[in-house]
Every structure is written in structure tokens, then in C-alpha cells.
Write an enzyme that holds these catalytic residues in place. Structure first.
Site, PDB file in Angstrom:
ATOM      1  N   MET A 166     -12.125   4.967  -0.427  1.00 53.91           N
ATOM      2  CA  MET A 166     -12.597   5.098   0.872  1.00 53.91           C
ATOM      3  C   MET A 166     -13.190   6.499   0.765  1.00 53.91           C
ATOM      4  O   MET A 166     -13.018   7.393   1.440  1.00 53.91           O
ATOM      5  CB  MET A 166     -11.751   4.865   2.112  1.00 53.91           C
ATOM      6  CG  MET A 166     -11.006   3.553   2.303  1.00 53.91           C
ATOM      7  SD  MET A 166      -9.554   3.514   3.348  1.00 53.91           S
ATOM      8  CE  MET A 166      -8.557   3.500   1.751  1.00 53.91           C
ATOM      9  N   MET A 223      -8.661   8.412  -0.091  1.00 55.06           N
ATOM     10  CA  MET A 223      -9.856   8.956   1.150  1.00 55.06           C
ATOM     11  C   MET A 223     -10.184  10.298   0.868  1.00 55.06           C
ATOM     12  O   MET A 223      -9.608  11.394   0.315  1.00 55.06           O
ATOM     13  CB  MET A 223      -8.954   8.778   2.361  1.00 55.06           C
ATOM     14  CG  MET A 223      -8.093   7.427   2.573  1.00 55.06           C
ATOM     15  SD  MET A 223      -7.453   7.444   4.378  1.00 55.06           S
ATOM     16  CE  MET A 223      -6.593   5.897   4.094  1.00 55.06           C
ATOM     17  N   HIS A 244      -1.425  -1.335  -3.996  1.00 51.92           N
ATOM     18  CA  HIS A 244      -2.569  -0.885  -3.358  1.00 51.92           C
ATOM     19  C   HIS A 244      -2.620   0.499  -3.369  1.00 51.92           C
ATOM     20  O   HIS A 244      -1.508   1.100  -2.628  1.00 51.92           O
ATOM     21  CB  HIS A 244      -2.861  -1.534  -2.239  1.00 51.92           C
ATOM     22  CG  HIS A 244      -3.837  -1.522  -1.564  1.00 51.92           C
ATOM     23  ND1 HIS A 244      -5.171  -2.241  -1.938  1.00 51.92           N
ATOM     24  CD2 HIS A 244      -4.303  -0.644  -0.460  1.00 51.92           C
ATOM     25  CE1 HIS A 244      -6.163  -1.709  -0.977  1.00 51.92           C
ATOM     26  NE2 HIS A 244      -5.791  -0.913  -0.190  1.00 51.92           N
ATOM     27  N   SER A 297       0.851  -1.249   0.004  1.00 52.96           N
ATOM     28  CA  SER A 297      -0.124   0.010   0.080  1.00 52.96           C
ATOM     29  C   SER A 297       0.982   1.308  -0.017  1.00 52.96           C
ATOM     30  O   SER A 297       1.492   1.501   0.868  1.00 52.96           O
ATOM     31  CB  SER A 297      -0.941  -0.075   1.179  1.00 52.96           C
ATOM     32  OG  SER A 297      -1.503   1.113   1.503  1.00 52.96           O
ATOM     33  N   MET A 338     -11.668  -5.583   5.418  1.00 53.12           N
ATOM     34  CA  MET A 338     -10.843  -4.634   6.317  1.00 53.12           C
ATOM     35  C   MET A 338     -10.461  -5.355   7.478  1.00 53.12           C
ATOM     36  O   MET A 338     -11.291  -5.780   8.380  1.00 53.12           O
ATOM     37  CB  MET A 338     -11.652  -3.302   6.549  1.00 53.12           C
ATOM     38  CG  MET A 338     -11.527  -2.527   5.098  1.00 53.12           C
ATOM     39  SD  MET A 338     -10.066  -2.113   4.496  1.00 53.12           S
ATOM     40  CE  MET A 338      -9.137  -1.098   5.533  1.00 53.12           C
ATOM     41  N   GLY A 393       1.032  -1.824   4.393  1.00 54.30           N
ATOM     42  CA  GLY A 393       1.574  -0.688   3.964  1.00 54.30           C
ATOM     43  C   GLY A 393       2.928  -0.368   4.995  1.00 54.30           C
ATOM     44  O   GLY A 393       3.725  -0.468   4.415  1.00 54.30           O
ATOM     45  N   ASP A 441      -6.501  -6.242   4.332  1.00 53.30           N
ATOM     46  CA  ASP A 441      -6.081  -4.712   4.269  1.00 53.30           C
ATOM     47  C   ASP A 441      -5.938  -4.463   5.845  1.00 53.30           C
ATOM     48  O   ASP A 441      -7.146  -3.833   6.497  1.00 53.30           O
ATOM     49  CB  ASP A 441      -6.867  -3.851   3.392  1.00 53.30           C
ATOM     50  CG  ASP A 441      -6.236  -2.605   3.103  1.00 53.30           C
ATOM     51  OD1 ASP A 441      -5.184  -2.079   3.875  1.00 53.30           O
ATOM     52  OD2 ASP A 441      -6.827  -1.719   2.706  1.00 53.30           O
ATOM     53  N   ASP A 489      -4.582   3.521  -1.810  1.00 54.28           N
ATOM     54  CA  ASP A 489      -5.591   4.125  -0.694  1.00 54.28           C
ATOM     55  C   ASP A 489      -6.264   5.648  -1.074  1.00 54.28           C
ATOM     56  O   ASP A 489      -5.455   6.555  -0.950  1.00 54.28           O
ATOM     57  CB  ASP A 489      -5.049   3.968   0.665  1.00 54.28           C
ATOM     58  CG  ASP A 489      -5.318   2.678   1.284  1.00 54.28           C
ATOM     59  OD1 ASP A 489      -5.979   1.853   1.137  1.00 54.28           O
ATOM     60  OD2 ASP A 489      -4.050   2.372   1.337  1.00 54.28           O
ATOM     61  N   HIS A 536      -8.085   1.300  -3.818  1.00 53.05           N
ATOM     62  CA  HIS A 536      -9.328   1.156  -2.413  1.00 53.05           C
ATOM     63  C   HIS A 536      -9.760   2.504  -2.172  1.00 53.05           C
ATOM     64  O   HIS A 536      -9.483   3.471  -1.653  1.00 53.05           O
ATOM     65  CB  HIS A 536      -8.585   0.754  -1.520  1.00 53.05           C
ATOM     66  CG  HIS A 536      -9.331   0.388  -0.251  1.00 53.05           C
ATOM     67  ND1 HIS A 536      -8.864   0.231   0.917  1.00 53.05           N
ATOM     68  CD2 HIS A 536     -10.610   0.493  -0.032  1.00 53.05           C
ATOM     69  CE1 HIS A 536      -9.568   0.114   2.005  1.00 53.05           C
ATOM     70  NE2 HIS A 536     -10.966   0.251   1.334  1.00 53.05           N
TER      71      HIS A 536
HETATM   72  C1  DX5 Z   1      -6.126   1.844   5.894  1.00 53.42           C
HETATM   73  C2  DX5 Z   1      -5.775   1.595   4.300  1.00 53.42           C
HETATM   74  C3  DX5 Z   1      -4.548   0.515   4.323  1.00 53.42           C
HETATM   75  C4  DX5 Z   1      -3.355   0.926   5.019  1.00 53.42           C
HETATM   76  C5  DX5 Z   1      -2.861  -0.341   5.496  1.00 53.42           C
HETATM   77  O1  DX5 Z   1      -7.096   2.526   5.653  1.00 53.42           O
HETATM   78  O2  DX5 Z   1      -6.972   0.879   3.717  1.00 53.42           O
HETATM   79  O3  DX5 Z   1      -4.613  -0.158   2.977  1.00 53.42           O
HETATM   80  O4  DX5 Z   1      -2.394   1.440   3.788  1.00 53.42           O
HETATM   81  O5  DX5 Z   1      -1.807   0.189   6.287  1.00 53.42           O
HETATM   82  P1  DX5 Z   1      -1.073  -0.880   7.208  1.00 53.42           P
HETATM   83  O6  DX5 Z   1      -0.641  -1.979   6.432  1.00 53.42           O
HETATM   84  O7  DX5 Z   1       0.180  -0.050   7.804  1.00 53.42           O
HETATM   85  O8  DX5 Z   1      -1.824  -1.236   8.183  1.00 53.42           O
HETATM   86 ZN    ZN Z   2      -6.711   0.152   1.670  1.00 53.28          ZN
END
Ligand code: DX5
Ligand code: ZN
Length: 227
Positions: free
Chosen positions: A66, A35, A31, A7, A134, A194, A172, A33, A64
Site C-alpha cells: 500500500m 504502508m 500476509h 495478516s 479489498m 488480521g 482482505d 502489509d 501487500h
Molecule cells: C488493511 C490491510 C489488511 C489488514 C486486515 O489495510 O491490508 O491486510 O491487516 O485486517 P483485518 O483482518 O483486521 O481487517
Molecule cells: Zn493487506
């Protein structure tokens, strides 16, 4: 088939192309993210960054979303070079959003938050190319893995198999070498990570280590089943 999806949320945003290039040899997907500061209390990146990264990487871009209104942005992500877009079941309008993503030629993913029960995604398993369970509350990297999600992962795997569906099952949040075996044993086959990858000194080495831990759990499971 097991996939590792680093990520970029935990990568250095000032050197994204370099960070992606470094991890690429050990990554199956990337991946991304997205947001919106509304569905989750954080703001990250959008189509312009995907478009810029696309010039530097041939990896599968697993976006992804969000965001509260993903339908307003699916086409922009597709045009920017996204390969897959995952929407959250919590935003509603799920069947239409999955159909829209597929119509755009995207791999259509459906994400489910830790506290949302399995029943919320059950009607859509055959309309999605990917289910994302998640394992943290979305919004931030570096959070602790929520073990309570394991039964939902196992249930999703069982239902996909029972119905003969080939959708990917992704996890994730809080995934590292220590937590990977449990999610793999529960049936996850795409592992997003990530901080465990980009927080390491050599991201590619961390991705390789994560894969080794996941593959070992998979082989262990196959060994148990054969006994
Ligand atoms: C969180 C994201 C994840 C995040 C995971 O909202 O959707 O993809 O990057 O990060 P780690 O692996 O550090 O939990
Ligand atoms: Zn994610």
C-alpha cells in the site's frame, strides 16, 4: 483450493517471529502489509522486517504494498525474501509494475480498493498472478467488512473463469468466520485475516476456525451447484 493468509499487521510487532511460528501450522500464506504513510495514512513495515522474518519462516510471504511508488521497492522486497508482491491499481502504471514483479521472479498481484470499479482491473487480469479485492479501505486492521464489494468479487471470479485464467482471487479486510462464507460463495479463494486471527487468544485455532467456515461454504456451494 482454499488458502488462509494471516495478516501480521495485527500481530505483536515485538514478537513477530513467535507470532508467525504459532499460526504457521494453520496458515497457507503469510500476509505482510506494507504502508508508506502516503498511499494510506499509516506506516508499517518494509524490507528489513521481511528479511528478518524470512529467517524464521518458510511460509509463502504475500506482501501487500500500500505504497505510492511500489516500483522503487519491488526488488528490495524480492531480495528480502518476499514470494509475492501486490500493487494497487490506483497508483497507475499497472502493466509495467506487474511485468517488473514477474521479471523479478515474484508472484505479481493487483489490488483494488472498495470504491474502485471492476473496470479498472479488467484490462490486467491476464497479467496478474493474483487479484486482491479489498473489503475495507486500506490502512488499518480491525475495520468492518464492506459488503458492497461482493458483486465485484463475483464479477472478477466470473471473468477469470470465462477467460480460463488461473490467477488467485484474494480478499482482505474484515474477514472472519461470519463474513468468510459470503466471500467464498462470491469466488474468493485466498482469505486474509488480521484481527480475527491475531486478536484471538490462540491464533492457530482462529485460523483453523476460519478455514472450517470457508470450506463449509465452498462445499455448500458445490452441493447447490450439483442439485
Ligand atoms: C488493511 C490491510 C489488511 C489488514 C486486515 O489495510 O491490508 O491486510 O491487516 O485486517 P483485518 O483482518 O483486521 O481487517
Ligand atoms: Zn493487506
Amino acid at each position: 483450493m482454499l488458502r488462509i493468509a494471516p495478516s501480521v499487521l495485527s500481530a505483536d510487532f515485538g514478537n513477530l517471529a513467535e507470532a508467525v511460528g504459532e499460526v504457521a501450522p494453520e496458515a497457507d500464506w503469510l500476509h505482510v502489509d506494507v504502508m508508506d504513510g502516503h498511499f494510506v495514512p499509516n506506516i508499517t513495515i518494509g524490507p528489513p522486517v521481511v528479511r528478518s522474518l524470512r529467517k524464521h519462516s518458510g511460509l509463502f510471504f504475500d506482501c501487500h504494498l500500500m505504497v505510492t511508488d511500489p516500483g522503487d521497492y519491488l526488488e528490495a522486497f524480492r531480495d528480502a525474501g518476499a514470494d509475492g508482491c501486490t500493487v494497487h491499481v490506483e497508483v497507475g502504471n499497472t502493466a509495467a509494475l506487474l511485468a517488473q514483479a514477474r521479471d523479478l521472479g515474484l508472484q505479481a498481484g493487483l489490488a483494488v480498493n472498495p470504491e474502485t470499479p471492476y473496470e479498472a482491473i479488467d484490462p490486467f487480469l491476464d497479467q496478474a498472478d493474483l487479484i486482491l479485492c479489498m473489503t475495507v479501505h486500506p490502512g488499518f486492521g480491525g475495520q468492518a467488512f464492506i459488503e458492497d464489494v461482493l458483486p465485484k468479487i463475483a464479477r472478477t471470479r466470473a471473468e477469470l473463469d470465462r477467460r480460463g485464467l488461473s490467477a488467485e482471487l484474494e480478499v482482505d479486510g474484515g474477514i472472519d468466520e461470519r463474513t468468510a462464507p459470503a466471500v467464498v460463495r462470491a469466488g474468493a479463494r485466498v482469505l486474509v485475516a488480521g484481527s480475527a486471527i491475531f486478536g484471538a487468544e490462540r491464533s492457530w485455532e482462529a485460523a483453523r476456525g476460519l478455514r472450517a467456515a470457508a470450506v463449509a461454504a465452498l462445499q455448500d456451494g458445490a452441493g447447490q451447484a450439483a442439485k
